[in-house]
Design a protein around this motif. Structure first.
Motif, PDB file in Angstrom:
ATOM      1  N   PHE A 182      -4.863  -9.429  -7.367  1.00 29.06           N
ATOM      2  CA  PHE A 182      -4.027  -9.638  -8.090  1.00 29.06           C
ATOM      3  C   PHE A 182      -4.001  -8.013  -8.328  1.00 29.06           C
ATOM      4  CE2 PHE A 182      -4.417  -9.780 -12.758  1.00 29.06           C
ATOM      5  CZ  PHE A 182      -2.736  -9.603 -12.994  1.00 29.06           C
ATOM      6  N   PHE A 183      -5.364  -8.117  -8.991  1.00 28.05           N
ATOM      7  CA  PHE A 183      -6.286  -6.452  -9.109  1.00 28.05           C
ATOM      8  C   PHE A 183      -5.195  -5.383  -8.758  1.00 28.05           C
ATOM      9  CE2 PHE A 183      -8.535  -8.716 -12.166  1.00 28.05           C
ATOM     10  CZ  PHE A 183      -7.673  -7.813 -13.812  1.00 28.05           C
ATOM     11  N   GLY A 184      -5.495  -6.085  -6.912  1.00 24.33           N
ATOM     12  CA  GLY A 184      -5.019  -4.845  -6.260  1.00 24.33           C
ATOM     13  C   GLY A 184      -3.581  -4.160  -6.385  1.00 24.33           C
ATOM     14  N   LYS A 185      -2.696  -5.381  -6.443  1.00 22.77           N
ATOM     15  CA  LYS A 185      -0.994  -5.642  -6.424  1.00 22.77           C
ATOM     16  C   LYS A 185      -1.232  -4.513  -8.644  1.00 22.77           C
ATOM     17  CE  LYS A 185       1.026  -8.337  -4.095  1.00 22.77           C
ATOM     18  NZ  LYS A 185      -0.020  -9.152  -3.742  1.00 22.77           N
ATOM     19  N   PHE A 186      -2.017  -4.710  -9.168  1.00 28.48           N
ATOM     20  CA  PHE A 186      -2.096  -4.845 -10.179  1.00 28.48           C
ATOM     21  C   PHE A 186      -1.956  -3.156 -10.248  1.00 28.48           C
ATOM     22  CE2 PHE A 186      -3.299  -3.474 -14.529  1.00 28.48           C
ATOM     23  CZ  PHE A 186      -2.695  -3.936 -15.549  1.00 28.48           C
ATOM     24  N   PHE A 187      -3.026  -2.414 -10.108  1.00 30.94           N
ATOM     25  CA  PHE A 187      -3.318  -1.163  -9.767  1.00 30.94           C
ATOM     26  C   PHE A 187      -2.307  -0.348  -9.183  1.00 30.94           C
ATOM     27  CE2 PHE A 187      -8.017  -2.625 -10.261  1.00 30.94           C
ATOM     28  CZ  PHE A 187      -8.059  -2.859 -11.804  1.00 30.94           C
ATOM     29  N   THR A 188      -1.918  -0.515  -7.922  1.00 30.36           N
ATOM     30  CA  THR A 188      -0.599   0.425  -7.011  1.00 30.36           C
ATOM     31  C   THR A 188       0.431  -0.157  -7.727  1.00 30.36           C
ATOM     32  OG1 THR A 188      -0.649  -2.226  -5.951  1.00 30.36           O
ATOM     33  CG2 THR A 188      -1.363  -0.459  -4.575  1.00 30.36           C
ATOM     34  N   PHE A 189       0.813  -1.362  -8.402  1.00 30.21           N
ATOM     35  CA  PHE A 189       2.083  -0.888  -9.553  1.00 30.21           C
ATOM     36  C   PHE A 189       2.052  -0.173 -10.712  1.00 30.21           C
ATOM     37  CE2 PHE A 189       3.418  -5.103  -7.189  1.00 30.21           C
ATOM     38  CZ  PHE A 189       3.691  -5.132  -6.494  1.00 30.21           C
ATOM     39  N   GLY A 190       0.814  -0.113 -10.739  1.00 28.09           N
ATOM     40  CA  GLY A 190       0.764   1.025 -12.014  1.00 28.09           C
ATOM     41  C   GLY A 190       1.021   2.092 -11.842  1.00 28.09           C
ATOM     42  N   ALA A 191       0.039   2.659 -10.394  1.00 25.45           N
ATOM     43  CA  ALA A 191       0.268   4.014 -10.558  1.00 25.45           C
ATOM     44  C   ALA A 191       1.857   4.445 -10.068  1.00 25.45           C
ATOM     45  CB  ALA A 191      -0.499   3.536  -8.961  1.00 25.45           C
ATOM     46  N   ALA A 192       2.346   3.851  -9.373  1.00 30.76           N
ATOM     47  CA  ALA A 192       4.126   3.496  -8.401  1.00 30.76           C
ATOM     48  C   ALA A 192       4.767   3.839 -10.450  1.00 30.76           C
ATOM     49  CB  ALA A 192       4.349   2.545  -8.369  1.00 30.76           C
ATOM     50  N   ILE A 193       4.244   2.708 -11.429  1.00 33.06           N
ATOM     51  CA  ILE A 193       5.333   3.066 -12.431  1.00 33.06           C
ATOM     52  C   ILE A 193       4.882   4.178 -13.856  1.00 33.06           C
ATOM     53  CG2 ILE A 193       5.187   1.512 -14.508  1.00 33.06           C
ATOM     54  CD1 ILE A 193       5.309  -0.993 -13.988  1.00 33.06           C
ATOM     55  N   ASP A 194       3.878   4.894 -13.206  1.00 34.54           N
ATOM     56  CA  ASP A 194       3.031   5.551 -13.948  1.00 34.54           C
ATOM     57  C   ASP A 194       3.944   6.618 -13.358  1.00 34.54           C
ATOM     58  OD1 ASP A 194       1.641   7.189 -15.735  1.00 34.54           O
ATOM     59  OD2 ASP A 194       0.733   7.718 -14.439  1.00 34.54           O
ATOM     60  N   ARG A 195       4.440   6.834 -11.982  1.00 30.73           N
ATOM     61  CA  ARG A 195       5.067   7.724 -12.020  1.00 30.73           C
ATOM     62  C   ARG A 195       6.825   7.648 -12.202  1.00 30.73           C
ATOM     63  NH1 ARG A 195       2.328  12.552  -8.986  1.00 30.73           N
ATOM     64  NH2 ARG A 195       0.680  12.875 -10.505  1.00 30.73           N
ATOM     65  N   GLY A 196       7.159   6.443 -12.590  1.00 29.11           N
ATOM     66  CA  GLY A 196       8.410   6.264 -12.383  1.00 29.11           C
ATOM     67  C   GLY A 196       9.399   5.879 -11.472  1.00 29.11           C
ATOM     68  N   TYR A 197       8.314   4.960 -11.005  1.00 24.71           N
ATOM     69  CA  TYR A 197       9.528   4.395  -9.796  1.00 24.71           C
ATOM     70  C   TYR A 197       9.163   3.041  -9.973  1.00 24.71           C
ATOM     71  CZ  TYR A 197       7.918   8.362  -6.640  1.00 24.71           C
ATOM     72  OH  TYR A 197       8.118   9.683  -6.665  1.00 24.71           O
ATOM     73  N   VAL A 198      10.103   2.945 -11.459  1.00 22.77           N
ATOM     74  CA  VAL A 198      10.542   1.050 -11.657  1.00 22.77           C
ATOM     75  C   VAL A 198      10.891   0.249 -10.972  1.00 22.77           C
ATOM     76  CG1 VAL A 198      10.791  -0.553 -13.392  1.00 22.77           C
ATOM     77  CG2 VAL A 198       9.746   1.978 -14.099  1.00 22.77           C
ATOM     78  N   GLY A 199      12.192   1.068 -10.500  1.00 15.88           N
ATOM     79  CA  GLY A 199      12.687   0.447  -9.048  1.00 15.88           C
ATOM     80  C   GLY A 199      12.824  -0.542  -8.212  1.00 15.88           C
ATOM     81  N   LEU A 200      11.551   0.523  -7.406  1.00 14.79           N
ATOM     82  CA  LEU A 200      10.438   0.477  -6.312  1.00 14.79           C
ATOM     83  C   LEU A 200       9.154  -0.894  -6.119  1.00 14.79           C
ATOM     84  CD1 LEU A 200       9.885   1.388  -3.022  1.00 14.79           C
ATOM     85  CD2 LEU A 200       8.327   2.435  -4.221  1.00 14.79           C
ATOM     86  N   VAL A 201       8.926  -1.309  -7.894  1.00 13.87           N
ATOM     87  CA  VAL A 201       7.932  -2.073  -7.725  1.00 13.87           C
ATOM     88  C   VAL A 201       8.567  -3.287  -7.989  1.00 13.87           C
ATOM     89  CG1 VAL A 201       6.177  -2.436  -9.919  1.00 13.87           C
ATOM     90  CG2 VAL A 201       6.388   0.530  -8.701  1.00 13.87           C
ATOM     91  N   VAL A 202      10.145  -3.710  -8.794  1.00  9.19           N
ATOM     92  CA  VAL A 202      10.343  -4.728  -9.155  1.00  9.19           C
ATOM     93  C   VAL A 202      10.948  -5.140  -7.894  1.00  9.19           C
ATOM     94  CG1 VAL A 202      12.845  -5.575 -10.466  1.00  9.19           C
ATOM     95  CG2 VAL A 202      11.844  -4.410 -11.073  1.00  9.19           C
ATOM     96  N   PHE A 203      10.948  -4.018  -6.842  1.00 11.32           N
ATOM     97  CA  PHE A 203      11.372  -4.893  -5.407  1.00 11.32           C
ATOM     98  C   PHE A 203      10.355  -5.472  -5.055  1.00 11.32           C
ATOM     99  CE2 PHE A 203      11.561  -4.507  -0.914  1.00 11.32           C
ATOM    100  CZ  PHE A 203      13.213  -5.114  -0.812  1.00 11.32           C
ATOM    101  N   LEU A 227       0.536  -1.153  -0.452  1.00  7.97           N
ATOM    102  CA  LEU A 227       0.051  -0.288  -0.229  1.00  7.97           C
ATOM    103  C   LEU A 227       0.841   0.832   0.060  1.00  7.97           C
ATOM    104  CD1 LEU A 227      -2.907  -1.062   1.996  1.00  7.97           C
ATOM    105  CD2 LEU A 227      -2.975  -0.356   0.065  1.00  7.97           C
ATOM    106  N   PHE A 228       2.102   1.631   0.573  1.00 10.92           N
ATOM    107  CA  PHE A 228       2.754   2.373   0.776  1.00 10.92           C
ATOM    108  C   PHE A 228       3.533   2.820  -0.905  1.00 10.92           C
ATOM    109  CE2 PHE A 228       3.591   2.576   5.231  1.00 10.92           C
ATOM    110  CZ  PHE A 228       4.049   3.624   5.161  1.00 10.92           C
ATOM    111  N   ILE A 229       3.552   1.516  -1.534  1.00 16.28           N
ATOM    112  CA  ILE A 229       4.300   2.328  -3.080  1.00 16.28           C
ATOM    113  C   ILE A 229       3.035   2.941  -3.468  1.00 16.28           C
ATOM    114  CG2 ILE A 229       4.356   0.975  -5.555  1.00 16.28           C
ATOM    115  CD1 ILE A 229       5.708  -0.755  -3.587  1.00 16.28           C
ATOM    116  N   ALA A 230       1.885   2.901  -3.107  1.00 16.54           N
ATOM    117  CA  ALA A 230       0.946   3.987  -4.071  1.00 16.54           C
ATOM    118  C   ALA A 230       0.610   5.289  -3.785  1.00 16.54           C
ATOM    119  CB  ALA A 230      -1.150   3.103  -4.286  1.00 16.54           C
ATOM    120  N   LEU A 231       0.877   5.185  -2.583  1.00 19.15           N
ATOM    121  CA  LEU A 231       0.993   6.339  -1.277  1.00 19.15           C
ATOM    122  C   LEU A 231       2.182   6.715  -1.798  1.00 19.15           C
ATOM    123  CD1 LEU A 231       1.363   5.649   2.230  1.00 19.15           C
ATOM    124  CD2 LEU A 231      -0.582   6.252   1.247  1.00 19.15           C
ATOM    125  N   ILE A 232       3.364   6.411  -2.538  1.00 17.66           N
ATOM    126  CA  ILE A 232       4.548   6.649  -2.493  1.00 17.66           C
ATOM    127  C   ILE A 232       4.420   7.766  -3.808  1.00 17.66           C
ATOM    128  CG2 ILE A 232       6.472   6.554  -3.667  1.00 17.66           C
ATOM    129  CD1 ILE A 232       7.506   4.771  -0.900  1.00 17.66           C
TER     130      ILE A 232
END
Lengths: 494, 464
Positions: free
Chosen positions: B379-400, B300-305
């Motif tokens: 699955f979609f919960g993670k999908f949407f949170t990761f998507g929101a982060a990738i959209d802002r360029g936090y790829v490394g965090l999402v990979v982790f 959830l923090f990933i979506a916050l960031i």
């Protein structure tokens, strides 16, 4: 709408199966699978009748369903079939009833759940073959994993827990890499303010730089490589094949393995052509290593099921090499070999199961002289085996010839090394046949009975296909040709 | 606002119901109250309004998250049936505490003023301190209550100190004014005070949502607290905490993004690592779920960031909903199984598929959802949170995070293996007793999880 029916009918039947018990569950499952096959044949006939010379797309346009799924994100429920998908759907719907029929002799506890999982699996597999949206594809890719995990884990033999756990971890970790790549590509479609989309066409239209493609290639490739499996991602395979109950092994080797090859053709090559040309050679080398490696280990096996598992590993290596040769012959060879291998390997595992059930052993050394008591079994076994060895006029020959020609076109030396597979396959398979079916009887085999009616009902259709594909390969090659040409165009090899 | 009023009034009514000599009325009464509140809350959907001099705003954001917390409680409460049967003396009080604590949760998702946030957190927490110790005769429950209370009080103190410093730096408690105060050049010299204040606030809230390194109380408290209340803590408290946190970051601290993004990133990485690796090592399912709850705080923090406006808000909403439903299902099954089999380890689940196919199936769906496997909401919960982060360029965090969720598959599969693939230790084991109503709720929970996983579009766009 036909496609949607093919996709959802098995899972609907699986839900209904919950209300059936024991024998009724089997019969219902078989009935549902036969209906599904009939519909798939009807779809093929429809496509053939709509076919006009020079325009293959029109024939398949009626199969497309495209409705919003997660509308705001540009993700659609987009399914459809072209020749390639159609062939694999036909293969799936043809094999599943046979697999169900093949399991009739076993008394699986909790039968309704067992058959429901097989039908559920069928929906997952067909979903993979008909999805035209990246996330839908990923969705079904994973959905297919859940039932097979339970099939192998609940009804398998003693070491099943550790083995299926390893299988699950391997494949899911592989697919998560693919998901990461898809998410990345999805956001790339939104570059320059465009509307994001996960449609396959949007992915095809991406213009990625060579360095982007280089790592996207690996992310996607690993998922497919694990599923096929290609050396060195194969270590889950022999154990899982051996420990799973026979129907699950048949599903894994007959159909699920094709998910990886199909994925490579549809989702890897056209999306990252530059990545493919950069890394293709390495993959070819790995595949050829796998061919030889699988064959050599197969020679050393004492257990029939394990031997077939390693032979399957060797054969899939050749298919992968054919795909990555990026030649017309290589791709067509891979397509026809997917069908041939599906037919042969399912038949071989079934015969192994018959022998084990009758004699109580799978150990080659403990068997012998079966032919005397079981002429029918012997003939069926020999036909399927020769198909696998790629004797001319059988299905295996067409595929292997095209594949080897493709690999040879790509690189003479690789082609030469890969060609050894035919010799090695003859060595391990004929040796197995000789030691199991011929020679002196053992205490295990002296009272064996020949095939029953229901067993023949499984083997006869398979054998018919062995010769059909072997004698008239054009029935199938014609269907896949436009799709293969289109893939080659997208890759820039035509 | 109707929901707050209803909860407060009906909470007191519920308290008086306890004077009746029969316990049987309490469970239906609590459910009726919650259903009423759920309905009344939805009526506010199109009636955005502020209260108490703009200290509280009831808008779609707060209505949506109020919906999750009330629904979670409503779906959870049937599993307290054993307390009803056992004639638990203080049952009316416990139900009332839950109702009152929901008032705190609602304030946490609808505040517009830091004081309201603080009051909301306190209302919620004080109730939790009490229910953590509700199993009075159990040493572990007492320990949990004491630990939670002491740690929680410290955390609240730190939070309050942080609020005070932020007030000092910006001169206001009002969220939007704080944001204006941050960019105001006149306040430039007060920046260190602001940053320390923010940091202290983050510590306080991270404690409440059990994010590392302020998570250390979680496993012990979750384990000691009666399972029914643990489920409440890990869903309602977390949902309210994250909704409140997001509001804080989005509305008040957005201008100071450069400062807190790296801070929260460190917290996220640590939380994911400790949550997932910690869960692997557990032999008790309850402790595993406690660590899993830590790890989900990390996702959830990933979506916050990302602070990606509607994308993040929608992601947090969807994730909280999917997570809450799956977690309630998991804890409900755990409670039913552990009440009867008297054990909370994995082996306690052995052979459950044979004796109780329904329980095993629901638990499987819940585990697959928590692991984020398709066909489930997770699955979609993670999908949407990761998507929101990738959209802002936090790829490394999402990979982790993806790597960490690979680890999570290991421990989420273990109950499934135990239920379906291991024989029961006692072949004559009795099936776990489940009432028809509980079965129905379990089916509903599984169904909701699958609906979220197959038709995510229904809930992925609540904030337009």
């Amino acid at each position: 709408m036909l496609t949607a029916f093919l996709l959802f009918f098995p899972v609907a039947a699986a839900l209904l199966l919950h209300f059936a018990k024991g024998n009724a569950a089997r019969v219902m499952a078989l009935g549902a699978a036969l209906v599904e096959f009939a519909v798939a044949v009807f779809a093929a006939v429809t496509a053939a009748s709509n076919m006009t010379p020079g325009n293959s797309e029109a024939a398949y346009s009626t199969f497309v369903v495209n409705i919003p799924w997660i509308a705001s994100a540009g993700i659609n429920f987009h399914i459809g079939m072209d020749g390639l998908s159609l062939l694999l759907v036909l293969l799936t719907t043809f094999l599943v009833p046979l697999i169900i029929l093949a399991s009739f002799r076993h008394d699986y506890p909790n039968a309704s759940a067992f058959y429901a999982l097989i039908l559920f699996m069928q929906t997952g597999l067909i979903g993979v073959f008909v999805s035209l949206d990246a996330f839908l594809f990923y969705f079904f890719w994973e959905v297919a994993l859940i039932p097979i995990y339970f099939l192998a884990g609940v009804w398998g033999s003693e070491r099943r827990i550790a083995v299926t756990f390893k299988f699950f971890l391997y494949t899911i970790i592989g697919s998560l890499f693919m998901l990461a790549a898809f998410v990345y590509l999805y956001f790339q479609t939104g570059a320059n303010g465009a509307v994001r989309s996960s449609d396959i066409a949007a992915f095809y239209n991406l213009t990625l730089t060579a360095s982007q493609q280089a790592w996207v290639f690996w992310l996607i490739f690993i998922a497919f490589a694990v599923k096929m499996p290609i050396f060195p991602f194969h270590t889950w395979q022999p154990d899982t094949y051996t420990e799973s109950p026979v129907p699950a092994t048949m599903l894994l080797s007959g159909i699920m393995l094709k998910m990886g090859i199909y994925g490579t053709l549809r989702w890897l090559l056209p999306i990252v052509p530059l990545g493919t040309s950069q890394w293709g050679k390495l993959v070819m080398i790995l595949a050829v290593i796998g061919i030889i490696y699988g064959a050599i280990i197969a020679i050393r096996q004492r257990d029939m099921k394990r031997l077939i598992a390693y032979s399957s590993l060797s054969h899939v290596g050749l298919m992968a090499a054919g795909v990555f040769s990026l030649t017309f012959m290589g791709l067509q060879g891979a397509v026809i070999q997917m069908l041939a291998h599906g037919v042969n390997v399912v038949g071989m595992f079934f015969i192994g199961d018959i022998i084990q059930r009758r004699t109580g052993t799978r150990q080659i050394a403990e068997l012998g002289g079966l032919t005397k008591h079981t002429p029918l079994l012997s003939v069926c076994f020999l036909v399927l085996l020769l198909g696998t060895v790629a004797l001319p006029l059988t299905n295996g020959f067409v595929g292997e010839f095209l594949l080897l020609a493709g690999v040879y076109q790509y690189n003479m030396w690789l082609g030469a090394v890969a060609g050894v597979t035919i010799i090695l396959a003859a060595v391990y398979l004929l040796r197995m046949f000789q030691r199991v079916m011929l020679g002196p009887e053992t205490s295990f085999t002296s009272t064996i009975q020949d095939l029953t009616g229901s067993e023949l009902a499984v083997l006869v259709p398979l054998i018919v296909l062995v010769f059909w594909i072997g004698l008239f390969p054009n029935t199938f090659l014609r269907i896949s040709e436009p799709a293969v040409l289109q893939i080659l165009t997208l890759v820039g090899k035509r | 606002m109707t929901s707050i009023i209803l909860l407060s009034v009906l909470g007191i009514v519920n308290l008086f119901l306890g004077f009746l000599k029969s316990n049987k009325i309490l469970l239906p009464a609590a459910m009726v109250i919650l259903a009423l509140v759920f309905g009344a809350n939805l009526l506010d959907w199109n009636a955005s309004q502020t209260y108490f001099n703009n200290m509280l705003t009831i808008d779609r954001y707060s209505v949506a998250f109020t919906g999750i917390v009330v629904l979670s409680t409503l779906l959870l409460i049937p599993f307290s049936e054993k307390y009803v049967r056992d004639g638990q003396e203080n049952l009316a009080e416990y139900y009332s505490l839950l109702l009152f604590s929901l008032v705190g949760a609602i304030m946490m998702v609808s505040y517009d003023n830091l004081l309201m946030l603080f009051v909301g957190i306190e209302i919620l927490s004080v109730s939790m301190y009490v229910v953590a110790g509700s199993d009075k005769r159990n040493v572990r429950s007492n320990e949990a209550a004491l630990k939670y209370f002491l740690m929680g009080s410290f955390a609240t103190g730190i939070l309050l100190f942080g609020i005070a410093l932020v007030y000092g730096a910006t001169g206001t408690f009002q969220l939007t004014d704080i944001n204006a105060g941050i960019v105001n050049p006149a306040n430039a010299s007060l920046q260190p005070m602001l940053y320390i204040g923010m940091l202290l606030m983050f510590i306080g809230i991270s404690f409440k949502v059990s994010a590392a390194p302020f998570h250390y109380w979680t496993p012990d408290v979750y384990e000691g607290t009666p399972t029914f209340f643990t489920a409440f803590m890990s869903t309602v408290v977390k949902t309210a905490g994250f909704a409140g946190f997001f509001k804080l970051l989005m509305a008040a601290f957005f201008a100071a993004k450069g400062f807190w993004v790296p801070t929260l990133m460190a917290i996220t990485v640590l939380t994911l690592l400790i949550g997932n690796v910690g869960a692997v090592a557990q032999s008790s399912v309850k402790r595993m779920l406690a660590y899993s709850s830590i790890s989900h705080a990390g996702y959830l923090f990933i979506a916050l960031i990302a602070v990606n406006g509607k994308l993040s808000a929608n992601a947090i909403f969807f994730y909280s909903l999917a997570y809450s439903i799956a977690t309630i299902a998991a804890f409900a099954v755990l409670k039913l199984v552990s009440d009867q089999r008297q054990r909370e380890d994995y082996a306690g689940f052995n052979g459950l598929a044979k004796t109780n196919p329904l329980l095993a199936f629901v638990m499987t769906v819940a585990m697959l959802s928590l692991a984020g496997i398709p066909l489930t909401g997770g699955f979609f919960g993670k999908f949407f949170t990761f998507g929101a982060a990738i959209d802002r360029g936090y790829v490394g965090l999402v990979v982790f995070a993806v790597v960490m969720s690979m680890v999570s598959i290991y421990y989420y599969l273990r109950p499934i293996i135990a239920m379906y693939m291991q024989p029961a230790e006692d072949e004559t084991a009795e099936p776990v007793a489940v009432s028809g109503f509980q079965s129905a709720v379990l089916v509903l929970l599984a169904l909701l999880t699958v609906v979220l996983g197959v038709l995510p579009g229904l809930f992925s766009e609540v904030f337009k």
